[in-house]
Design a protein around this motif. Structure first.
Motif, mmCIF file in Angstrom:
data_model
loop_
_atom_site.group_PDB
_atom_site.id
_atom_site.type_symbol
_atom_site.label_atom_id
_atom_site.label_comp_id
_atom_site.label_asym_id
_atom_site.label_seq_id
_atom_site.Cartn_x
_atom_site.Cartn_y
_atom_site.Cartn_z
ATOM 1 N N ARG A 202 0.842 -1.205 0.000
ATOM 2 C CA ARG A 202 0.000 0.000 0.000
ATOM 3 C C ARG A 202 0.874 1.251 0.000
ATOM 4 N NH1 ARG A 202 -5.414 -0.093 1.141
ATOM 5 N NH2 ARG A 202 -5.244 2.003 2.016
ATOM 6 N N MET A 203 1.952 1.217 0.763
ATOM 7 C CA MET A 203 2.852 2.362 0.811
ATOM 8 C C MET A 203 3.517 2.590 -0.546
ATOM 9 S SD MET A 203 6.322 2.719 3.034
ATOM 10 C CE MET A 203 7.028 1.383 2.054
ATOM 11 N N ILE A 204 4.014 1.516 -1.164
ATOM 12 C CA ILE A 204 4.681 1.643 -2.459
ATOM 13 C C ILE A 204 3.683 2.092 -3.523
ATOM 14 C CG2 ILE A 204 5.890 0.361 -4.253
ATOM 15 C CD1 ILE A 204 7.072 -1.411 -2.080
ATOM 16 N N GLY A 205 2.496 1.512 -3.514
ATOM 17 C CA GLY A 205 1.501 1.887 -4.498
ATOM 18 C C GLY A 205 1.083 3.339 -4.384
ATOM 19 N N ALA A 214 -1.888 -5.169 -8.162
ATOM 20 C CA ALA A 214 -0.924 -5.613 -9.165
ATOM 21 C C ALA A 214 0.452 -5.802 -8.535
ATOM 22 C CB ALA A 214 -0.861 -4.619 -10.317
ATOM 23 N N LEU A 215 0.813 -4.922 -7.605
ATOM 24 C CA LEU A 215 2.080 -5.073 -6.897
ATOM 25 C C LEU A 215 2.081 -6.333 -6.048
ATOM 26 C CD1 LEU A 215 2.696 -1.394 -5.699
ATOM 27 C CD2 LEU A 215 3.824 -2.594 -7.582
ATOM 28 N N TYR A 216 0.928 -6.692 -5.539
ATOM 29 C CA TYR A 216 0.795 -7.902 -4.729
ATOM 30 C C TYR A 216 1.303 -9.114 -5.507
ATOM 31 C CZ TYR A 216 -1.536 -10.612 -1.024
ATOM 32 O OH TYR A 216 -1.802 -11.424 0.033
ATOM 33 N N ARG A 217 0.901 -9.195 -6.753
ATOM 34 C CA ARG A 217 1.338 -10.302 -7.595
ATOM 35 C C ARG A 217 2.831 -10.190 -7.929
ATOM 36 N NH1 ARG A 217 -0.834 -11.354 -13.769
ATOM 37 N NH2 ARG A 217 0.390 -13.233 -14.195
ATOM 38 N N ALA A 218 3.279 -8.965 -8.247
ATOM 39 C CA ALA A 218 4.672 -8.784 -8.663
ATOM 40 C C ALA A 218 5.650 -9.114 -7.545
ATOM 41 C CB ALA A 218 4.876 -7.342 -9.138
ATOM 42 N N PHE A 219 5.351 -8.700 -6.329
ATOM 43 C CA PHE A 219 6.288 -8.897 -5.232
ATOM 44 C C PHE A 219 6.202 -10.291 -4.619
ATOM 45 C CE2 PHE A 219 6.553 -4.272 -5.315
ATOM 46 C CZ PHE A 219 7.912 -4.093 -5.156
ATOM 47 N N LEU A 220 5.242 -11.104 -5.059
ATOM 48 C CA LEU A 220 5.226 -12.499 -4.618
ATOM 49 C C LEU A 220 6.029 -13.393 -5.560
ATOM 50 C CD1 LEU A 220 1.684 -13.136 -3.123
ATOM 51 C CD2 LEU A 220 3.888 -13.161 -1.965
ATOM 52 N N ASP A 221 6.711 -12.790 -6.518
ATOM 53 C CA ASP A 221 7.732 -13.512 -7.267
ATOM 54 C C ASP A 221 8.881 -13.818 -6.305
ATOM 55 O OD1 ASP A 221 9.080 -14.270 -9.963
ATOM 56 O OD2 ASP A 221 10.513 -12.917 -8.973
ATOM 57 N N GLU A 223 12.178 -14.000 -6.554
ATOM 58 C CA GLU A 223 13.320 -13.089 -6.534
ATOM 59 C C GLU A 223 12.926 -11.716 -6.007
ATOM 60 O OE1 GLU A 223 16.673 -11.277 -9.637
ATOM 61 O OE2 GLU A 223 15.275 -12.844 -10.273
ATOM 62 N N ALA A 224 11.741 -11.212 -6.407
ATOM 63 C CA ALA A 224 11.308 -9.886 -5.956
ATOM 64 C C ALA A 224 11.071 -9.867 -4.452
ATOM 65 C CB ALA A 224 10.048 -9.476 -6.703
ATOM 66 N N LEU A 225 10.483 -10.921 -3.909
ATOM 67 C CA LEU A 225 10.227 -10.968 -2.471
ATOM 68 C C LEU A 225 11.528 -11.066 -1.692
ATOM 69 C CD1 LEU A 225 8.112 -11.051 -0.239
ATOM 70 C CD2 LEU A 225 8.070 -13.540 -0.458
ATOM 71 N N SER A 226 12.477 -11.855 -2.229
ATOM 72 C CA SER A 226 13.768 -11.967 -1.562
ATOM 73 C C SER A 226 14.495 -10.635 -1.558
ATOM 74 C CB SER A 226 14.610 -13.038 -2.261
ATOM 75 O OG SER A 226 15.887 -13.134 -1.669
ATOM 76 N N THR A 227 14.438 -9.922 -2.676
ATOM 77 C CA THR A 227 15.077 -8.607 -2.754
ATOM 78 C C THR A 227 14.410 -7.615 -1.803
ATOM 79 O OG1 THR A 227 15.627 -9.015 -5.070
ATOM 80 C CG2 THR A 227 15.718 -6.740 -4.318
ATOM 81 N N LEU A 228 13.061 -7.650 -1.742
ATOM 82 C CA LEU A 228 12.332 -6.745 -0.854
ATOM 83 C C LEU A 228 12.668 -7.015 0.602
ATOM 84 C CD1 LEU A 228 10.153 -4.517 -0.626
ATOM 85 C CD2 LEU A 228 8.454 -6.351 -0.472
ATOM 86 N N TYR A 233 13.816 -2.659 -3.516
ATOM 87 C CA TYR A 233 12.805 -3.026 -4.491
ATOM 88 C C TYR A 233 13.009 -2.179 -5.736
ATOM 89 C CZ TYR A 233 10.276 1.062 -2.650
ATOM 90 O OH TYR A 233 9.912 2.325 -2.244
ATOM 91 N N GLU A 234 12.522 -2.697 -6.855
ATOM 92 C CA GLU A 234 12.718 -2.020 -8.134
ATOM 93 C C GLU A 234 11.373 -1.567 -8.684
ATOM 94 O OE1 GLU A 234 14.245 -3.118 -12.628
ATOM 95 O OE2 GLU A 234 15.225 -4.078 -10.910
ATOM 96 N N ILE A 235 11.257 -0.292 -9.011
ATOM 97 C CA ILE A 235 10.045 0.302 -9.561
ATOM 98 C C ILE A 235 10.415 1.097 -10.810
ATOM 99 C CG2 ILE A 235 8.215 2.005 -9.187
ATOM 100 C CD1 ILE A 235 7.692 -0.493 -7.680
ATOM 101 N N ASP A 236 9.812 0.733 -11.947
ATOM 102 C CA ASP A 236 10.038 1.436 -13.219
ATOM 103 C C ASP A 236 11.520 1.534 -13.554
ATOM 104 O OD1 ASP A 236 7.320 1.824 -13.515
ATOM 105 O OD2 ASP A 236 7.336 3.779 -12.497
ATOM 106 N N GLY A 237 12.220 0.449 -13.314
ATOM 107 C CA GLY A 237 13.639 0.413 -13.656
ATOM 108 C C GLY A 237 14.548 1.062 -12.641
#
Length: 427
Positions: A202-205, A214-221, A223-228, A233-237
């Motif tokens: 919610r904060m990032i969005g 949509a972020l919910y799905r992306a950050f449950l990848d 690699e993305a969850l491990s990085t977070l 975290y990476e947003i728009d490059g």
């Protein structure tokens, strides 16, 4: 004597008088007989022609003319029509249905007709209604609007079809997501990951103007969850590091970082399918859309068609939240119908019926004709009114069962004939 006309009561009085004079030799007996006869005569004269043993309750229209219920001795005040039985109208009190109401049947046409009758009666009583239909059934918004049109209640009606991509959004809350995941039987670790991840997303969005679902799905990848969890975290490059200028994010990541790596991965795999479904459902939003609490307070008609068992449980959780937040007056002026019970657990249904009872609202549930034993036991305990579908060949009819304390009955009923969209139809 309750249903006898005044002339029959007068004949009874004359008989008792004759018996009293014939028993003058017995001390006090003549006086007792005369007193009894006088009381019965006065009661019959005052109330005898105005008492009625109704099929269910005496309607308010007759109560205003002085008619009383022959069982309860109260003036008629029923305002909820449910059909006819043996040529007589069957009415119930709004308070009767607020004690729980269930519709048992597998025929989708019968279930749809039952919903139409509920909406008709709700409009007649100037109440709001929230209809959560079965996700596999055809959309009912058009039929509900046709029933509400003669009352003018279709003008502010909200129709949300989560199957359609262009449907108006439904405002979702993180607490509803949490409750829904618990109802679906997810493990405690998966629910803990959801609780830790929700405020971060919610904060990032909000900060970057992105859809939190949509972020919910992306950050449950993986690699993305491990990085977070490492604070990045990476947003728009662009890579954002919580140790840098955006260090305020570090406080939001505390709960996520507290989870062990093995536990986090196990919970991620369990939670990922639900996150993908939430991200693909365009009719849900964490930031805007229709708020059910506001719709209930405004007595609006709302028809929601879920897209899956998950969205059905989410809508049910939203209904419980909205009812819990209502003032007593607002809660008592709404009907909430819940379909899709084959996707819900007995605990979920119990919480729904408990929330409607606590709010004073009318809570109705749709059941299959042969629900499991646990659900059937719950409905028997929590629902004082039950409508059962019964078919004979190509025709079907409804059997009404009441276990109300002061109005117990069981009978077949036929629907009312009302005007719908300029044509006469069964409701």
């Amino acid at each position: 004597m309750r249903e006898a006309p005044p002339n029959a009561v007068a004949a009874h009085y004359a008989t008792c008088t004759a018996l009293a004079f014939s028993a003058v030799a017995v001390p006090f007996l003549p006086e007792a007989v005369l007193l009894y006869a006088g009381i019965q005569y006065l009661r019959g004269f005052l109330y005898g022609s105005r008492q009625w043993r109704a099929p269910a309750r005496v309607p308010l229209t007759l109560g205003r003319r002085g008619y009383r219920d022959a069982t309860t001795r109260k003036r008629g005040e029923a305002t909820w029509p449910v059909g006819t039985a043996d040529g007589r109208q069957v009415w119930l009190l709004r308070q009767d249905l607020a004690q729980g109401c269930a519709f048992q049947g597998d025929d989708p046409d019968w279930q749809a007709a039952s919903i139409e009758r509920l909406v008709f009666a709700a409009c007649l009583n100037r109440m709001g209604a929230v209809v959560v239909q079965d996700h596999a059934a055809p959309p009912l918004a058009g039929r509900i609007a046709a029933v509400a049109r003669p009352f003018g209640c279709d003008l502010g009606m909200a129709a949300i079809d989560l199957h359609a991509s262009l449907t108006p959004p439904l405002h979702l809350t993180t607490s509803a997501i949490e409750a829904a995941l618990g109802d679906l039987g997810l493990s405690e670790k998966a629910q803990e990951l959801n609780r830790a991840l929700s405020p971060v997303l919610r904060m990032i969005g909000t900060r970057h103007g992105l859809n939190a679902l949509a972020l919910y799905r992306a950050f449950l990848d993986a690699e993305a969850l491990s990085t977070l969890s490492r604070g990045e975290y990476e947003i728009d490059g662009l890579t954002v590091n919580t140790d840098g200028p955006a260090s305020a994010d570090a406080a939001a990541l505390v709960d996520l970082q507290a989870l062990g790596e093995a536990e986090r991965e196990e919970a991620r795999q369990e939670l990922a399918p639900y996150a993908r479904e939430l991200a693909c459902t365009t009719g849900l939003s964490l930031t805007d859309g229709l708020d059910l609490g506001t719709a209930i307070a405004a007595r609006r008609l709302t028809c929601i068609r879920p897209a899956s068992p998950l969205t059905a449980v989410l809508v049910q959780a939203l209904c419980c939240e909205a009812l819990a937040a209502q003032e007593p007056v607002s809660g008592s002026e709404v009907l909430v119908h819940l379909g899709e019970l084959h996707a819900l657990s007995a605990d979920t249904v119990r919480r729904f019926l408990t929330s409607t009872t606590a709010a004073g609202a009318i809570g109705t549930v749709a059941l299959p004709s042969t629900p499991d034993a646990t659900l059937m036991r719950l409905v028997s305990e929590s629902c004082r009114i039950r409508f059962e579908h019964r078919s004979t060949g190509k025709q079907w009819h409804t059997h009404l069962i009441s276990t109300l304390k002061d109005c117990t009955f069981s009978r077949d009923i036929e629907p009312f004939l009302v005007e719908r969209s300029g044509k006469t139809g069964n409701i």
